[in-house]
Scaffold this motif. Structure first.
Motif, PDB file in Angstrom:
ATOM      1  N   ILE A   1      -1.534   8.839   4.223  1.00 18.33           N
ATOM      2  CA  ILE A   1      -2.741   8.363   3.538  1.00 18.33           C
ATOM      3  C   ILE A   1      -2.970   6.872   3.775  1.00 18.33           C
ATOM      4  N   THR A   2      -1.903   6.087   3.758  1.00 23.03           N
ATOM      5  CA  THR A   2      -2.044   4.639   3.936  1.00 23.03           C
ATOM      6  C   THR A   2      -2.590   4.303   5.311  1.00 23.03           C
TER       7      THR A   2
ATOM      8  N   TYR B   1      -5.259  12.409   9.307  1.00 21.96           N
ATOM      9  CA  TYR B   1      -4.489  11.408  10.042  1.00 21.96           C
ATOM     10  C   TYR B   1      -4.381  11.771  11.519  1.00 21.96           C
TER      11      TYR B   1
ATOM     12  N   LEU C   1       0.829  -1.204   0.000  1.00 23.22           N
ATOM     13  CA  LEU C   1       0.000   0.000   0.000  1.00 23.22           C
ATOM     14  C   LEU C   1       0.865   1.256   0.000  1.00 23.22           C
TER      15      LEU C   1
ATOM     16  N   ILE D   1      -6.378   5.080   5.309  1.00 22.50           N
ATOM     17  CA  ILE D   1      -7.135   4.086   4.546  1.00 22.50           C
ATOM     18  C   ILE D   1      -7.198   2.755   5.292  1.00 22.50           C
TER      19      ILE D   1
ATOM     20  N   GLN E   1      -9.421   2.652   8.459  1.00 15.40           N
ATOM     21  CA  GLN E   1     -10.855   2.640   8.171  1.00 15.40           C
ATOM     22  C   GLN E   1     -11.316   1.295   7.608  1.00 15.40           C
ATOM     23  N   LEU E   2     -10.408   0.590   6.944  1.00 16.05           N
ATOM     24  CA  LEU E   2     -10.748  -0.733   6.398  1.00 16.05           C
ATOM     25  C   LEU E   2     -10.498  -1.850   7.414  1.00 16.05           C
TER      26      LEU E   2
END
Length: 513
Positions: A382-383, A221, A177, A386, A389-390
């Motif tokens: 950003i990673t 973040y 990622l 993401i 949240q996943l």
């Protein structure tokens, strides 16, 4: 500062922590184990500073945006601030739910042995990894330590193998990622600025957008990962915000959007002014990313201190809780002194032993400049957003290093597109070299001596050209040896920490008996 002096300073910090722990535990039963755990916690915190923090500042240092000294000062201040201001009030005593609390049979001392063993095992592995110049996951180190201590206490049946499977999956998820996102940002910078005919006009248009995106990413973040502790105070003060226990993704994105808009308005005229007096070179455009990189290093350090300090102090807080409540809890309050040990210990470890890994991350995997470092920092923020949240278990270390790999491999791929032209040039130069050899071999008389010297000198120069071209054709932008070493270290982190922890558990238990 030589290594002996550094070790003495580190030992001095651990001794000071031990004296304080001894003063607060008093004559409590088994109080000596709190002193021991406090020393292990101080040692762990210093090793986190030496190994893990390099990921936050290494790219900025490698690109030349910060000196090592400047990076250490910024990271030390913001790591400690993140730990003390935004670090959690409560920590899960059994990291990531990887073992069943019933493994300890409600015996607080067995729990104390396991947590103490986990701390020391994780710290020893981090120490070795730092010496080997391998950036590894602090979270995975402590997970391995807790796993080994838990198995030693209650056997393999108490392990949540599903959770361990998710952690193992993160060895692939995190770097991939991070690498993909970093490569995308670097490609955007190259295609939209560097490959344009009017680079300055392109930079004037694109750089403010990229900096605003960075602001959005980092504010999102920090809201999600750094404001959890102080969020109740924020919602009490700003009553129009949703009354939630922690920030939601929607609120974090909203804050990010507001921050990005403000950043864009501030940055756009400044970039336009700077571009006016610049040369249209890569080096000049690189300078536009310097200040954003410094802010990124500071913000990543703050978020790291707020989140990962629990890796150092979580087991120590668990030991303190077990010894003072005489029970085994799945969650424990973190006393202020324990958080101070974590925050200050990370800063000390960074200052004393951090430069080794900062250099590795910043310059020994692939060559970095400000644009590449900017892409890496963006990917790191950003990673994490993401993945969180996943519900994906990711490692900040693996993300950052994976982003460095991604940047390096993208450079290698883009350059390989010019391989045909390079090979043709090499063929031409080898032909010139062969003709010079033939001409030299045909000179046999003494009268040709001066001509012979001239040809030999020309042949020498030509051989260097050919050698340089061959080397460029073989060149890898990512050092394969470093990739293999780092990936191997990632894979063995959990099992090595687990084995060490199990051994230390039995030693501590035997010593107590």
């Amino acid at each position: 500062m030589n290594n002996t002096f550094k070790m003495l300073l580190g030992a001095g910090f651990a001794v000071a922590v031990a004296f304080y722990a001894n003063s607060i535990i008093g004559q409590a039963s088994h109080g000596g184990f709190l002193v021991l755990a406090a020393v292990f916690g101080a040692y762990m915190a210093m090793n986190i500073g030496a190994n893990d923090v390099a990921n936050n500042v290494g790219p900025a240092v490698g690109s030349g945006a910060l000196t090592i000294g400047g990076a250490i000062i910024i990271a030390s201040i913001f790591e400690a601030s993140g730990a003390l201001i935004a670090g959690g009030d409560v920590v899960g005593t059994i990291k990531k739910g990887i073992i069943d609390p019933s493994a300890f049979g409600n015996d607080p001392m067995v729990f104390v042995y396991a947590m103490s063993a986990a701390l020391l095992a994780a710290a020893l592995w981090l120490n070795l990894a730092t010496w080997l110049k391998a950036p590894v996951s602090t979270t995975h180190s402590i997970v391995g330590g807790v796993l080994g201590g838990g198995i030693a206490a209650g056997g393999f049946a108490i392990v949540s193998w599903g959770t361990m499977g998710k952690i193992a999956a993160s060895w692939v998820i995190s770097p991939v990622l991070g690498g993909v996102i970093a490569a995308i940002f670097l490609y955007v910078i190259k295609s939209q600025i560097l490959y344009k005919e009017d680079k300055l006009a392109a930079a004037k248009k694109i750089v403010p957008i990229l900096v605003a995106l960075m602001a959005a990413a980092f504010i999102t973040y920090l809201t999600l990962k750094g404001l959890k502790k102080v969020w109740p105070v924020i919602v009490d003060t700003l009553s129009f915000l949703p009354q939630t226990k922690k920030p939601t993704l929607f609120i974090a994105l909203l804050f990010g959007l507001i921050g990005a808009s403000i950043t864009f308005v501030i940055v756009k005229p400044r970039i336009a002014q700077k571009v006016m007096g610049m040369e249209a070179t890569r080096e000049s455009i690189n300078l536009l990313f310097t200040i954003p990189l410094i802010f990124a290093a500071a913000l990543l350090s703050f978020a790291h201190g707020a989140n990962d300090v629990a890796n150092a102090v979580g087991p120590l807080a668990a030991v303190y809780d077990a010894l003072t409540t005489h029970g085994v809890s799945t969650k424990a309050a973190i006393p202020l002194w324990v958080m101070v040990v974590g925050g200050v210990g990370i800063s000390i470890g960074l200052a004393l032993f951090g430069p080794r890994l900062i250099k590795t991350v910043g310059s020994e995997i692939t060559e970095l400049d400000q644009m590449r470092a900017f892409s890496i920092m963006m990917a790191a923020a950003i990673t994490v957003v993401i993945a969180s949240q996943l519900g994906l278990p990711v490692s900040s270390t693996h993300i950052a290093v994976g982003a460095i790999f991604g940047v390096g491999f993208l450079r290698e791929w883009l350059d390989s597109k010019n391989m045909g032209a390079k090979q043709e040039k090499l063929r031409v130069e080898v032909g010139k070299q062969n003709r010079l050899k033939d001409a030299l071999s045909q000179l046999k008389t003494d009268e040709d001596y001066k001509r012979q010297i001239d040809l030999m000198e020309s042949l020498k120069i030509q051989k260097k050209k050919v050698k340089s071209l061959k080397r460029s054709l073989r060149e890898n932008y990512v050092k394969r040896g470093m990739v293999k070493k780092i990936v191997a270290a990632w894979v063995i982190t959990v099992p090595v920490a687990a084995v060490l922890s199990a051994i230390i558990f039995f030693v501590l238990k035997g010593f107590a008996v």
